[in-house]
Design a protein around this motif. Structure first.
Motif, mmCIF file in Angstrom:
data_model
loop_
_atom_site.group_PDB
_atom_site.id
_atom_site.type_symbol
_atom_site.label_atom_id
_atom_site.label_comp_id
_atom_site.label_asym_id
_atom_site.label_seq_id
_atom_site.Cartn_x
_atom_site.Cartn_y
_atom_site.Cartn_z
ATOM 1 N N SER A 219 0.844 -1.186 0.000
ATOM 2 C CA SER A 219 0.000 0.000 0.000
ATOM 3 C C SER A 219 0.878 1.234 0.000
ATOM 4 O O SER A 219 2.049 1.196 0.400
ATOM 5 N N ALA A 220 0.312 2.368 -0.438
ATOM 6 C CA ALA A 220 1.052 3.631 -0.388
ATOM 7 C C ALA A 220 1.481 3.938 1.040
ATOM 8 O O ALA A 220 2.600 4.421 1.277
ATOM 9 N N TYR A 254 0.863 22.904 -8.712
ATOM 10 C CA TYR A 254 -0.227 22.333 -9.501
ATOM 11 C C TYR A 254 0.227 21.766 -10.840
ATOM 12 O O TYR A 254 -0.542 21.090 -11.527
ATOM 13 N N THR A 255 1.470 22.018 -11.264
ATOM 14 C CA THR A 255 1.944 21.530 -12.568
ATOM 15 C C THR A 255 2.563 20.139 -12.486
ATOM 16 O O THR A 255 2.914 19.567 -13.514
ATOM 17 N N ARG A 256 2.740 19.602 -11.298
ATOM 18 C CA ARG A 256 3.402 18.317 -11.130
ATOM 19 C C ARG A 256 2.400 17.253 -10.682
ATOM 20 O O ARG A 256 1.398 17.565 -10.019
ATOM 21 N N PRO A 257 2.674 15.973 -10.971
ATOM 22 C CA PRO A 257 1.745 14.900 -10.601
ATOM 23 C C PRO A 257 1.992 14.301 -9.221
ATOM 24 O O PRO A 257 1.461 13.253 -8.886
ATOM 25 N N CYS A 258 2.825 14.938 -8.404
ATOM 26 C CA CYS A 258 3.204 14.363 -7.105
ATOM 27 C C CYS A 258 1.993 14.228 -6.177
ATOM 28 O O CYS A 258 1.248 15.189 -5.983
ATOM 29 N N LEU A 348 11.954 18.413 2.120
ATOM 30 C CA LEU A 348 11.539 18.440 0.707
ATOM 31 C C LEU A 348 10.625 17.248 0.427
ATOM 32 O O LEU A 348 10.965 16.111 0.762
ATOM 33 N N LEU A 349 9.488 17.502 -0.200
ATOM 34 C CA LEU A 349 8.599 16.427 -0.659
ATOM 35 C C LEU A 349 8.472 16.527 -2.175
ATOM 36 O O LEU A 349 8.355 17.620 -2.725
ATOM 37 N N GLY A 350 8.479 15.384 -2.850
ATOM 38 C CA GLY A 350 8.340 15.411 -4.304
ATOM 39 C C GLY A 350 8.226 14.018 -4.880
ATOM 40 O O GLY A 350 8.042 13.039 -4.148
ATOM 41 N N ASP A 351 8.328 13.935 -6.199
ATOM 42 C CA ASP A 351 8.327 12.627 -6.861
ATOM 43 C C ASP A 351 9.423 12.604 -7.918
ATOM 44 O O ASP A 351 9.882 13.646 -8.391
ATOM 45 N N ASN A 424 -0.512 4.715 -13.866
ATOM 46 C CA ASN A 424 -1.845 4.872 -13.267
ATOM 47 C C ASN A 424 -1.801 5.732 -12.012
ATOM 48 O O ASN A 424 -2.765 5.783 -11.254
ATOM 49 N N HIS A 425 -0.650 6.378 -11.780
ATOM 50 C CA HIS A 425 -0.443 7.244 -10.620
ATOM 51 C C HIS A 425 -0.579 6.484 -9.306
ATOM 52 O O HIS A 425 -1.007 7.039 -8.295
ATOM 53 N N GLU A 426 -0.179 5.219 -9.338
ATOM 54 C CA GLU A 426 -0.087 4.428 -8.120
ATOM 55 C C GLU A 426 1.361 4.479 -7.623
ATOM 56 O O GLU A 426 2.304 4.375 -8.411
ATOM 57 N N ILE A 427 1.549 4.639 -6.329
ATOM 58 C CA ILE A 427 2.893 4.662 -5.767
ATOM 59 C C ILE A 427 3.480 3.254 -5.790
ATOM 60 O O ILE A 427 2.871 2.312 -5.283
#
Length: 601
Positions: A219-220, A254-258, A348-351, A424-427
């Motif tokens: 799970s995430a 808002y421009t990033r998918p994180c 820092l938080l990101g992807d 699918n934007h799943e972690i």
């Protein structure tokens, strides 16, 4: 041990996976896994079988490449009503297809050759319809395997096969005598919320390239918790945090998918456990040169009630609240947001994802350009953007990455948490600790999913921009062109399939394509001031130096032809025919159905 394993699980679809070097089998369908579809996958060099099926029924195996597995291409036992069609089943050490106690098996229109044995049936009650396959010679299958790939059947087992040589025919031929018929490989290309189908002549098709999409193993919550518990290179957050500290948390805009909303609760919990109050926490949106984040966007990005409970600001890169903290070895004067520098604990938080010219997003990108002054951002871009190593999938030797990393070190962040997502934007992974170690771990996982080595460069590349939302406009869809150029020969033809219902998607992109005739003019302007969108126009003209650009799209035809200088076609098959006419009947074609997320090299 196995690549993918299902037990008692029905009606799943495996589409476009690449599974290799598993110790067991690539895909395992175990008892009562019925009605599943395995299509357009590449299963090779696995320890046992490409596909293993036992006690299953009504499964479909279509359009796959199943090769060089250490036992069988497809192993089936006690399974019924399975259809195998349009697959390449080659160079497997034992059998291409191994059947034990199976019935109602159809294996039609496949290429089955260079295996230890083509099809082996090893139980009397088994039955297989194996007509209209290509067996590697004009003689068809030989029941004793002396020529071509043989068929071996036990006792009263029943197997049907056709003499002659066939290759993925759509219909049985009228004349079965010594005939070789070549048909087209049908490839589904994402287009908006649907698909377009490309008919690629078999004699021209070099390879269909798919990413090795990963599904979450946890799970995430579990990914993020484990990352926070075992950070790399720094102490855990709970050991760094102290009551009374002022904390700055940098997050994507808002421009990033994180998926910041999935990460925030765990970070806030760690801080609150150490006595830090919400009043002592400041969220900084890493907007770089973008506009400020609106409240409704902050609510969505942060999740929960954090937009109302926590103070937040955006970077506003042209403001006066920045401090000079040093100069990089490439001469960039680094000015960073005061609110970050004044904090006692900097997070820092990101992807991590593929990036056009920084190699990968994530890690240091939260600082530069995220919370840097406009002059710092501009110098980094204008100095490093045009370097030949500033490209996707490259860190070492990439001056953009190296300069950004130096700048981030000067800012001294204390802790970084980044995630990796699938299409699918799943972690599918989370990493914490030192920002550069986090970036490199994330990049390795991104590579595992999306970096694919092709056999050779092609004369023609057919690429789709992954469908909606990646092909919502040309600005977004261009990424498929950019990545496809890696594997096209000079003076080749690149065919882009992208719906683009919202048009070009960027005024600077559009205006620069109208205003400037050459990439040299654009380069001169970008060297003075880096304009997002203008850089995309520069890339566009640079792509045209390498290849002729064809497109299938709903975008305005006149705009595509006159402004973006592309050749527009009503169908993908018309574009393919014209490309072959131009490049010659022996032209080799690569197809990349998920072109914005497949890093072909």
């Amino acid at each position: 041990m196995n690549g993918i394993k299902l037990s008692h699980s029905s009606h799943n679809e495996f589409y476009g996976n690449i599974i290799t070097e598993s110790l067991g089998s690539g895909i395992v369908l175990f008892p009562y896994s019925d009605g599943n579809i395995v299509s357009y996958c590449h299963l090779y060099n696995n320890g046992y079988n490409g596909i293993y099926m036992r006690e299953c029924k009504n499964n479909q195996v279509e359009g796959n490449i199943i090769e060089e597995n250490n036992r069988n291409g497809i192993y089936m036992e006690s399974s019924n009503a399975v259809n195998i069609t349009r697959c390449d089943i080659v160079k497997n050490k034992q059998c291409g297809i191994y059947l034990m106690k199976c019935s109602e098996i159809t294996a039609n229109y496949n290429n089955i050759y260079d295996n230890g044995f083509g099809i082996g049936i090893f139980a009397n009650e088994s039955h297989c319809d194996a007509r209209y396959n290509y067996w590697g010679t004009i003689f068809g299958p030989i029941t004793f395997g002396l020529l071509g790939d043989g068929i071996r059947q036990a006792g009263d087992a029943s197997i049907q096969f056709s003499h002659g040589a066939f290759s993925r025919l759509d219909d049985p031929p009228l004349n079965l005598s010594m005939q070789i018929s070549i048909s087209n490989m049908k490839v589904k290309l994402p287009y908006g919320k649907g698909f377009l189908e490309a008919d690629i002549p078999d004699e021209n098709l070099l390879q269909i390239v798919y990413p090795n999409e990963l599904k979450p193993e946890k799970s995430a919550t579990r990914y993020i918790k484990e990352a926070l518990e075992k950070p790399m290179g720094v102490l855990p957050l709970k050991k760094q945090a102290k009551k009374g500290m002022r904390v700055a948390i940098v997050v994507d805009d808002y421009t990033r998918p994180c998926p910041t909303w999935e990460m925030m609760p765990f970070v806030i919990h760690e801080l609150e456990q150490q006595g830090i109050k919400k009043d002592d926490i400041l969220v900084i949106f890493a907007t770089g040169t973008h506009r400020e984040v609106r409240h409704e966007e902050a609510v969505r990005l942060l999740g929960g009630n954090y937009a109302d409970e926590l103070e937040y600001i955006s970077n506003n890169c042209k403001g006066n609240d920045f401090t000079y903290i040093g100069t990089t070895s490439r001469g960039t004067e680094v000015k960073i947001k005061n609110a970050f520098l004044e904090a006692n604990l900097k997070i820092l938080l990101g992807d991590v994802e593929i990036h056009y010219f920084a190699g990968y997003g994530g890690g240091r990108k939260s600082i530069l350009p995220g919370i840097a002054h406009y002059s710092t951002i501009q110098h980094n871009y204008t100095t490093n953007f045009f370097h030949p190593m500033a490209k996707p999938g490259i860190l070492d030797g990439n001056p953009m990455y190296e300069n950004m990393t130096e700048a981030a070190r000067l800012a001294k962040p204390d802790f970084c948490l980044n995630v990796v997502q699938n299409a699918n934007h799943e972690i599918v992974g989370a990493f914490a600790g030192d920002f550069d170690m986090v970036l490199r771990k994330g990049a390795a996982l991104v590579d595992k999913m999306y970096k694919v080595k092709v056999k050779e460069k092609a004369d023609i590349v057919i690429t789709a921009a992954d469908g909606n939302p990646h092909d919502v406009n040309l600005y977004q869809a261009y990424k498929a062109i950019h990545l496809g150029l890696n594997v096209i020969k000079d003076n080749g033809i690149l065919i882009l399939v992208a719906e683009c219902p919202d048009g070009h998607g960027s005024e600077p992109y559009y205006e620069w394509m109208k205003k400037y005739k050459t990439k040299e003019e654009m380069k001169e302007q970008l060297s003075k001031e880096f304009i997002p969108g203008g850089h995309k126009a520069f890339y566009h003209l640079k792509a045209m130096d390498k290849a002729k650009l064809f497109i299938i799209s709903k975008m305005d035809r006149k705009m595509l032809e006159d402004v973006f200088r592309m050749n527009v076609f009503d169908s993908v098959n018309e574009a393919i025919k014209e490309a072959i006419r131009i490049k010659g009947k022996d032209a080799k074609i690569l197809a990349i159905p998920r072109g914005t997320t497949t890093l072909v090299v």
